[in-house]
Design an enzyme around this catalytic site. Structure first.
Site, short mmCIF file in Angstrom:
data_model
loop_
_atom_site.label_atom_id
_atom_site.label_comp_id
_atom_site.label_asym_id
_atom_site.label_seq_id
_atom_site.Cartn_x
_atom_site.Cartn_y
_atom_site.Cartn_z
CE LYS A 183 -3.46 -2.80 -0.01
NZ LYS A 183 -4.27 -3.34 1.04
C1 LIG Z 1 -5.20 -4.43 1.56
C2 LIG Z 1 -6.67 -4.40 1.60
C3 LIG Z 1 -7.43 -4.77 2.73
C4 LIG Z 1 -6.85 -5.47 3.93
O1 LIG Z 1 -5.79 -4.87 4.50
P1 LIG Z 1 -4.75 -5.72 5.40
O2 LIG Z 1 -3.95 -4.63 6.02
O3 LIG Z 1 -3.98 -6.60 4.49
O4 LIG Z 1 -5.55 -6.48 6.41
C5 LIG Z 1 -8.81 -4.58 2.70
N1 LIG Z 1 -9.42 -4.07 1.62
C6 LIG Z 1 -8.74 -3.75 0.51
C7 LIG Z 1 -9.48 -3.20 -0.66
C8 LIG Z 1 -7.36 -3.91 0.46
O5 LIG Z 1 -6.69 -3.61 -0.67
#
Ligand SMILES: *Cc1c(COP(=O)(O)O)cnc(C)c1O
Length: 384
Positions: A183
């Site tokens: 991210k």
């Molecule tokens: C990455 C992501 C999540 C979950 O995040 P984590 O930190 O991996 O638990 C939820 N929704 C979307 C759309 C994501 O891209």
């Protein structure tokens, strides 16, 4: 052969390492001063009154469902094109995710379809800012107001994006973020929920700490041992050294966003003349955060399907990916919610056409050129 180019990758610099080391040498490893500082800086950046940091983006979604008091049997509208955690968070609270299809041009939840799915049990809509583009929060807000629903944005892709001049995180009742390494900024694992509502903020804090009303640092400050568990909560705390990393990363976010937008603009220019590729549409008055760059194959111009194009790109050593398998097609949802193919036809059709190309702020111009030439080569090979 080209070196392998992943679809996403974190950037860790010396200042990040120093920030983490400083906390490791301090008295606080878990909930300490850096957690609060990270929350405050994050809230300030997105323009929200409150930010509550948790252990993952999934925990952030679960906490948001708890803050809204989603109870067994309550229904929550979710899009099918997202990571499974968006829908799972509803199920964690024994609620029912109701899948409402996306728009073909953007893969964002289609506001025109939402009202068809409303029942007396519908409590909220979770909109996903897919790839980093904000949904239409004016229209979603109107629908929600008409029916007494809450709007949650799963902005895991969209930190730093804007809708009509407002930053994601300040627009909806609750907004969730993820700090997974792919991210925009990372804390290893981590997440955040932002809101302007003080009651939601309090519920989020209690939920991440077992349903207990004070944390150990507050009790130490008060010189008291007494605590009360008022509700069923979880250990969704994030550590102080993770928040030190988050703070250090947040400082570089504006530059990193600029780099992501620059790379996306180069892809846009390179692929605009290729009939076999339809870009996703960037809607008006949005700033796109470009977590993902997604190409859609146009089958009219290709004599290969998505999987063949995908394999050919992998053979070129590109770490291409697919975002996402429509959530309602996973065996768990078919079994537990009775969902099946045909439920969300746009999502299902587009799933067969999409490929995510490598995109991360640390990409070099040479890597971007390699992606462009490899895509050109593969598309030419399969062009009708
Ligand atoms: C990455 C992501 C999540 C979950 O995040 P984590 O930190 O991996 O638990 C939820 N929704 C979307 C759309 C994501 O891209």
């Amino acid at each position: 052969m080209n070196e392998f180019i992943p679809y996403g990758h974190q950037t860790i610099e010396e200042e990040d390492i120093q920030a983490v080391l400083e906390v490791l040498r301090s008295d606080w490893l878990t909930t300490g001063p850096k957690v609060e500082l990270f929350e405050n800086k994050f809230a300030e950046y997105v323009g929200a009154k409150y930010a509550v940091a948790v252990s993952s983006g999934t925990a952030a979604l679960h906490a948001a469902m708890y803050a809204l008091n989603i109870l067994p049997g309550d229904e929550v509208i979710v899009p099918p094109i997202t990571f499974a955690a968006t829908a799972n968070a509803v199920v964690f609270q024994r609620g029912k995710p109701v899948f409402s299809d996306v728009q073909k041009e953007t893969l964002l939840i289609d506001p025109r379809l939402i009202e068809r799915h409303l029942t007396s049990r519908t409590k909220a809509v979770v909109a996903v800012d897919y790839a980093g583009q904000p949904c239409d929060y004016d229209i979603l807000g109107e629908i929600a107001a008409r029916h007494g629903l809450a709007v949650v944005a799963d902005a895991s892709h969209a930190l730093g994006s804007e809708f009509k001049g407002r930053k994601t995180g300040s627009i909806t009742d609750l907004t969730t973020f993820s700090f997974h390494p792919v991210k925009h900024i990372t804390t290893g694992e981590g997440g955040m929920v932002t809101t302007d509502n003080p009651e939601y903020a309090e519920r989020l804090r209690v939920f991440r700490n077992h349903g207990i009303t004070t944390d150990h640092r507050q009790r130490a400050q008060q010189g008291s041992w007494y605590y009360e568990m008022v509700d069923l909560g979880y250990n969704y705390r994030i550590t102080d050294f993770q928040c030190a990393l988050g703070l250090s990363q947040l400082r570089r976010l504006p530059a990193w966003l600029g780099r992501r937008q620059e790379i996306a603009a180069r892809y846009d220019r390179a692929f605009s003349g290729i009939a076999a590729l339809d870009p996703l549409v960037l809607l008006d008055r949005r700033t796109h955060a470009y977590h993902l760059y997604v190409i859609c194959l146009n089958p009219d111009y290709l004599n290969a399907d998505r999987n063949q194009v995908f394999s050919a790109l992998r053979e070129e050593n590109l770490g291409v990916n697919i975002h996402y398998i429509p959530v309602h097609l996973h065996p768990f949802y078919r079994r537990e919610c009775g969902t099946k193919p045909g439920l969300c036809p746009v999502a299902e059709e587009m799933y067969e056409r999409i490929i995510s190309l490598p995109l991360f702020h640390g990409m070099t111009d040479k890597q971007v050129d390699t992606v462009i030439s490899s895509v050109n080569k593969v598309i030419n090979r399969f062009f009708k």
